[in-house]
Design a protein around this motif. Sequence first.
Motif, short mmCIF file in Angstrom:
data_model
loop_
_atom_site.label_atom_id
_atom_site.label_comp_id
_atom_site.label_asym_id
_atom_site.label_seq_id
_atom_site.Cartn_x
_atom_site.Cartn_y
_atom_site.Cartn_z
N TRP A 48 0.84 -1.21 0.00
CA TRP A 48 0.00 0.00 0.00
C TRP A 48 0.88 1.26 0.00
O TRP A 48 0.74 2.14 -0.84
CB TRP A 48 -0.92 -0.01 1.22
CG TRP A 48 -1.45 1.33 1.62
CD1 TRP A 48 -2.35 2.08 0.92
CD2 TRP A 48 -1.10 2.10 2.77
NE1 TRP A 48 -2.57 3.26 1.58
CE2 TRP A 48 -1.83 3.30 2.71
CE3 TRP A 48 -0.22 1.87 3.86
CZ2 TRP A 48 -1.72 4.29 3.70
CZ3 TRP A 48 -0.13 2.85 4.83
CH2 TRP A 48 -0.86 4.04 4.74
N LEU A 49 1.82 1.31 0.94
CA LEU A 49 2.62 2.51 1.13
C LEU A 49 3.59 2.76 -0.02
O LEU A 49 3.89 3.91 -0.36
CB LEU A 49 3.38 2.40 2.46
CG LEU A 49 4.05 3.66 2.99
CD1 LEU A 49 3.05 4.78 3.19
CD2 LEU A 49 4.76 3.36 4.31
N ASN A 50 4.04 1.68 -0.60
CA ASN A 50 5.01 1.80 -1.70
C ASN A 50 4.47 2.62 -2.87
O ASN A 50 5.24 3.23 -3.61
CB ASN A 50 5.42 0.40 -2.17
CG ASN A 50 6.70 0.43 -2.96
OD1 ASN A 50 7.60 1.21 -2.67
ND2 ASN A 50 6.80 -0.42 -3.96
N GLU A 51 3.15 2.61 -3.03
CA GLU A 51 2.56 3.39 -4.11
C GLU A 51 2.44 4.86 -3.78
O GLU A 51 2.37 5.71 -4.66
CB GLU A 51 1.16 2.84 -4.45
CG GLU A 51 1.25 1.48 -5.11
CD GLU A 51 -0.13 0.93 -5.43
OE1 GLU A 51 -1.11 1.69 -5.33
OE2 GLU A 51 -0.20 -0.25 -5.76
N ILE A 52 2.39 5.15 -2.52
CA ILE A 52 2.19 6.53 -2.08
C ILE A 52 3.51 7.18 -1.68
O ILE A 52 3.80 8.33 -2.02
CB ILE A 52 1.26 6.60 -0.85
CG1 ILE A 52 0.02 5.74 -1.08
CG2 ILE A 52 0.87 8.04 -0.54
CD1 ILE A 52 -0.82 5.56 0.17
N ASN A 53 4.30 6.43 -0.94
CA ASN A 53 5.52 6.98 -0.39
C ASN A 53 6.59 5.90 -0.27
O ASN A 53 6.82 5.35 0.80
CB ASN A 53 5.20 7.59 1.00
CG ASN A 53 6.33 8.44 1.53
OD1 ASN A 53 7.50 8.18 1.25
ND2 ASN A 53 6.00 9.44 2.31
N ALA B 61 8.06 3.58 2.79
CA ALA B 61 7.71 2.16 2.73
C ALA B 61 8.93 1.28 3.02
O ALA B 61 8.83 0.27 3.71
CB ALA B 61 7.14 1.81 1.36
N ASN C 93 4.81 11.00 9.20
CA ASN C 93 3.78 11.62 8.37
C ASN C 93 2.39 11.36 8.96
O ASN C 93 1.87 10.26 8.85
CB ASN C 93 3.90 11.04 6.95
CG ASN C 93 2.99 11.77 5.97
OD1 ASN C 93 1.87 12.18 6.30
ND2 ASN C 93 3.47 11.93 4.75
N ASP D 155 -0.57 12.35 8.13
CA ASP D 155 -1.64 12.02 7.20
C ASP D 155 -1.61 10.54 6.84
O ASP D 155 -2.63 9.88 6.77
CB ASP D 155 -1.52 12.85 5.92
CG ASP D 155 -1.90 14.31 6.19
OD1 ASP D 155 -2.59 14.56 7.19
OD2 ASP D 155 -1.50 15.17 5.40
N LEU D 156 -0.40 10.05 6.60
CA LEU D 156 -0.27 8.63 6.28
C LEU D 156 -0.69 7.76 7.46
O LEU D 156 -1.27 6.70 7.28
CB LEU D 156 1.18 8.31 5.88
CG LEU D 156 1.57 8.67 4.46
CD1 LEU D 156 3.03 8.33 4.23
CD2 LEU D 156 0.70 7.93 3.45
N GLU E 51 -4.39 7.54 7.35
CA GLU E 51 -4.77 6.69 6.23
C GLU E 51 -4.54 5.22 6.57
O GLU E 51 -5.36 4.35 6.30
CB GLU E 51 -3.92 7.10 5.02
CG GLU E 51 -4.12 6.27 3.77
CD GLU E 51 -5.39 6.64 3.00
OE1 GLU E 51 -5.97 7.69 3.28
OE2 GLU E 51 -5.78 5.83 2.14
N ARG F 127 -7.26 2.12 6.81
CA ARG F 127 -7.16 0.94 5.97
C ARG F 127 -6.92 -0.34 6.73
O ARG F 127 -7.48 -1.38 6.44
CB ARG F 127 -6.00 1.11 5.00
CG ARG F 127 -6.39 1.79 3.75
CD ARG F 127 -5.16 2.22 3.00
NE ARG F 127 -5.57 3.00 1.87
CZ ARG F 127 -5.88 2.48 0.69
NH1 ARG F 127 -5.76 1.19 0.48
NH2 ARG F 127 -6.27 3.24 -0.28
#
Length: 98
Positions: free
Chosen positions: A26-31, A35, A77, A79-80, A83, A87
């Motif tokens: 999940w995180l790899n796509e955002i940050n 990640a 972070n 916000d993360l 999130e 999730r």
Amino acid sequence: MKCTLCAETITNPICPDCLSQRVFSWLNEINPVLAHKIKTLNLETETGDSCLFCGKKMSICAHCSSRDIYEFLEQNNQDLAKEFAARFDFELRKQLFA
Ligand SMILES: [Zn+2]
Ligand SMILES: [Zn+2]
């Protein structure tokens, strides 16, 4: 079987490895930078419940393993972290945002 950290009964056995793999994808796509910094608790045991996903014995609940990752994200972070809690909500939200 009870969690060795919080003493709650483990209802949804997912080992820290499987959890962090899920979080990673999940995180790899955002940050991706963050990640790659996720560390896993390694509390493998001989006894305990088998992880639902890989069958490895584990003795901490999803709540405790996700809490660790949550705290890591929160330091980096906010916000993360929110999130993440939304999730991977293993009852984390109830306690953190109640
Ligand atoms: Zn626990
Ligand atoms: Zn597993």
